[in-house]
Every structure is written in C-alpha cells, then in structure tokens.
Design an enzyme around this catalytic site. Sequence first.
Site, mmCIF file in Angstrom:
data_model
loop_
_atom_site.group_PDB
_atom_site.id
_atom_site.type_symbol
_atom_site.label_atom_id
_atom_site.label_comp_id
_atom_site.label_asym_id
_atom_site.label_seq_id
_atom_site.Cartn_x
_atom_site.Cartn_y
_atom_site.Cartn_z
ATOM 1 N N GLU A 255 0.941 -0.289 -4.848
ATOM 2 C CA GLU A 255 -0.771 0.473 -4.926
ATOM 3 C C GLU A 255 -0.020 1.875 -4.590
ATOM 4 O O GLU A 255 0.677 2.101 -3.835
ATOM 5 C CB GLU A 255 -1.445 0.342 -4.066
ATOM 6 N N HIS B 15 -1.339 10.879 -2.300
ATOM 7 C CA HIS B 15 -2.440 10.184 -1.538
ATOM 8 C C HIS B 15 -3.441 11.575 -1.043
ATOM 9 O O HIS B 15 -4.651 12.145 -1.790
ATOM 10 C CB HIS B 15 -2.165 9.107 -0.220
ATOM 11 N N GLU C 192 -4.512 4.231 -7.923
ATOM 12 C CA GLU C 192 -5.851 4.875 -7.833
ATOM 13 C C GLU C 192 -5.673 6.022 -8.347
ATOM 14 O O GLU C 192 -4.973 7.131 -7.676
ATOM 15 C CB GLU C 192 -5.661 4.803 -5.939
ATOM 16 N N HIS D 115 0.527 -1.014 0.199
ATOM 17 C CA HIS D 115 -0.036 -0.252 0.225
ATOM 18 C C HIS D 115 1.049 1.352 0.202
ATOM 19 O O HIS D 115 1.455 1.766 0.753
ATOM 20 C CB HIS D 115 -0.775 0.281 1.794
ATOM 21 N N ASP E 179 -1.348 6.341 -5.516
ATOM 22 C CA ASP E 179 -2.609 7.710 -5.673
ATOM 23 C C ASP E 179 -2.047 8.725 -6.662
ATOM 24 O O ASP E 179 -0.900 8.771 -6.968
ATOM 25 C CB ASP E 179 -2.801 7.748 -4.531
#
Length: 318
Positions: free
Chosen positions: A88, A103, A171, A61, A90
């Site tokens: 992962e 993020h 994301e 993450h 953002d």
Amino acid sequence: MHAGTATATASVAAAALLAAGTFLLSNTDAPAPDTTTTAATAAGHAVPVTRADAAPLVISHRGASAYAPENTLAAVDRAHALGFDWVESDIQLTKDGVLVVIHDTDLKRTTDAEKVFPDRAPWAVKDFTAAEIARLDAGSWFGARYAGARVPTLRQYLERIEHNHQSLLMEIKSPETYPGIERAALQVLDQEGWLDAGHVRDRLVIQSFGADSVRTVHKQRPDVITGFLGAPAVAELPAYAGFTDRINPEYTSVSAEYVAVVHALKGPHGRRLQVDTWTVNDAAQALRVTGYGVDGIITNAPDVVRAATGAREAAGGM
C-alpha cells in the site's frame, strides 16, 4: 491512512444493520458465501456472517513499514524480502505537478525538510517542487542505516514494484488539496504500463478517503478496481456499490455484522464487495478481524499477521 478517520463504529454498524440488514442480505443477486456462521447483534438478533475459507490477503502498509521507513523503496524491498506481493502507498502532488509517494501532507515527520529548508514552514508537500523534495533525507528519522533514503516519485515506485513483481494498493491522499490528481495518477499508471489488462485485473487497486475521488477514478477508468477508505452507514452502502469494489474500514470500526452486509452487495464489476481493514499490527487483532470474514488486512508488520492467520488456520479456525 490515519487511525480514527473511519466514519462508523462496529456498534453503530450493528445497530444500523437491524434497520437495513434484512433488505441487503435478501439481495438475490449476491453470491452464496463459502461458509456461514451466526453472530448476535447488540439487540440479540442473529444474522448470517460470511467467512471466506482462505486467510485474508495481507497487504504491506506503506511497504513493510515496521521494518523500514514508510513509503520508501527500502520498505517496498523489505516487503518483497518477507515474501509479500501487495504493498500500500500514498500519493500526493508537488508544486510542479509531479506525483510523489508520501503519507503526510507536510514533510516534517518523515524527512529533514525543516533542516534543509528552515524558512519554508509549514513544509507542505504542495509547496515544494519535485527536485526540492528529491534532496530530502526520508530515512534517517527511522534509523541510521536508512540515512539518505529518498521520497520516491510514483514513477520510481512503480518501477520498483514492477521489478519485484509486486502489486499495488494506491491511496490518493487528500484529493481536495490536489484538484485533478486522479487524472494525473491514471496518466502515470498508463505511461508505466499499469493500466493494461493484466495489471488492472490482478495487480492494482486505487483507494481514497474521498468518495468523490473514488467516484472520479471509476468514471475515468471504469475497468480499474477501486476502494473506499472508511465505513459508510449500512443504508448508504448500495450507493457506494455503484462506484467502488472494496469498503476498507479501520479495524476498530469493523464487525462481523458489517462485513456480512458489505459482502451481500455486488460492486460495479458485478462481483461481491470486499472488505480490507487497517492498520492491524498484532496477532490478536489479526485473529479477530479474520474471524469477522475480512478479505484483506493492511499492516505495518505483514509477517506478524501472516503468522497469526496461518496459525489460526492450522488450528482449524471457526
């Protein structure tokens, strides 16, 4: 991803299953599960629960963010050093239209923006150019050894994970704030070689909390694997299956019953819908969601989750 943003709890999912589960689980097109156990719903009814034989895929993450500042190249490298392929991240858009990996929609928590630009409150990412953001220290907040780490652009991030032979769960953050971010992201991915057959098949998933954003990605590039962040009501899952391949709820909102219903449906690429849950950082929770049959676990501490799920398999599992 933020905790508390998933749209249904496990109890709600179980209750909804009583009304809609019979129809969904009777879907004759659904593939047979690898193994089947039985779980009791809140009302005492038994429903089949699918569980894959293999341990869930472990996804780092924001990189290995328990050990390095999130969404930085250092976090990517730390995940790589620990032996994890999937990371992962953002993405957001700067004032001048450059995609950066961060993020929060503001720069305050993970950079020194307030110090460098004291008169620029509220320090929103969208109000700064890429050159201005590149000046910021994105590592000192985490630890002195990371002083001088930068907020990477998406291009820089892709170059690093390509160098490391890693894969990307990306994301799209706050798409309502950034009209056109889906097309911009796909353009950069294409230019960096991430939309060829190999990457699309095995190394890339694009997700968002915004259903419209996920739908847009699917419309613009139907070959790309997509994920929806959240837990749609059971009755709504067939509609989501038209444009997303993965349903990714917060770990507090997932249950064995809910996973079973998701697994009973096929996504837009003709394969079983999958479930990745977030953000699981301790062994007990990792064991619990693995028992539910999730396909992936998104975690700040990938080594902890790997050790827990490996120990569970060694013990024979369920």
